[in-house]
Design a protein around this motif. Sequence first.
Motif, short mmCIF file in Angstrom:
data_model
loop_
_atom_site.label_atom_id
_atom_site.label_comp_id
_atom_site.label_asym_id
_atom_site.label_seq_id
_atom_site.Cartn_x
_atom_site.Cartn_y
_atom_site.Cartn_z
N SER A 124 40.13 85.58 12.57
CA SER A 124 41.65 85.95 12.17
C SER A 124 41.88 86.97 12.85
N ALA A 125 41.36 87.78 13.84
CA ALA A 125 41.94 88.60 14.74
C ALA A 125 41.40 88.64 16.18
N VAL A 126 41.97 89.01 17.19
CA VAL A 126 41.57 89.31 18.41
C VAL A 126 41.56 90.64 18.97
N ILE A 127 40.65 91.11 19.53
CA ILE A 127 41.05 92.52 20.56
C ILE A 127 41.87 92.21 21.67
N VAL A 128 43.14 92.69 21.93
CA VAL A 128 43.46 92.60 23.38
C VAL A 128 43.82 93.94 24.02
N GLY A 129 43.87 94.04 25.22
CA GLY A 129 44.53 95.48 26.04
C GLY A 129 43.20 96.35 25.81
N HIS A 130 42.21 96.05 25.49
CA HIS A 130 40.99 97.14 25.64
C HIS A 130 41.13 97.69 27.06
N SER A 131 40.86 99.03 27.14
CA SER A 131 40.71 99.55 28.21
C SER A 131 39.48 99.20 29.35
#
Length: 254
Positions: free
Chosen positions: A89-96
């Motif tokens: 239902s979610a996705v991590i984006v832009g992680h360093s």
Amino acid sequence: MRTPIIAGNWKLHKTVDEACDLVTALSAQIAEVSDVEVIVAPVFTSLAGVAAALKGSKITLAAQNCFPEPQGAYTGEVSPALLKDVGCSAVIVGHSERRQLFGETDTFINRKVKALLEAGLQPIFCIGETLDEREGGEMYDVLQRQVHKGLEGLSSEQMQKIVIAYEPVWAIGTGKTASTEQAAEAHAFIRGLVSGLFDNVTAEAVRILYGGSVKPDNVDALMAEADVDGALVGGASLKADDFARIVRFKPTKG
Ligand code: PEP
């Protein structure tokens, strides 16, 4: 008003069996928690197994990355629609780590944010400054650039579906947590940026998580800050006991 979120980023750890065992142990330990949204983000290969292990649980599933196209000749990539299909239902984006190790730009991250929203998935949009940037007095400029470019072209309604994670790069995986004052200052600044770009109602609705060496022994103080709406947890999310304690945080002013 804002329901807290505690999200675990498992990075490149755990086989399918290990991932299912972890989430089964975690579900049992936090069964009574009802006022916190709990998210786990396993490796792609474990998503289907963990989704099955989570049936009937309140824990929700996120992926750690996506590619901003629905389909096509993109060898090795995974689309938002396929992540939704497998139960995310979610996705991590832009992680360093993706910005630094894989050269992801603000513009590319903005494409991912838009593709996720289009697919009906919640972006967990990560931003944060490096130590050099902080010490060089560039922290505010960096956060402003990341927010403005990463969230460009969104409506207020879309913005309210996004979760922001403030993760100072110098605190990720280093054991050095930002002080509560540093976290509070950055979170207030970020909320102000959202207010300036959208409006005050939107800024007040958006959840801003802190990430960077969150552990059972520092989560309570961080969660006592008004603008800290949860945590994105790396290392400490790999142990059910530690992550369960973080989920059961008790806000305590230091
Ligand atoms: C992360 O990877 O998002 C993170 C915050 O890691 P850690 O908690 O290990 O610092």
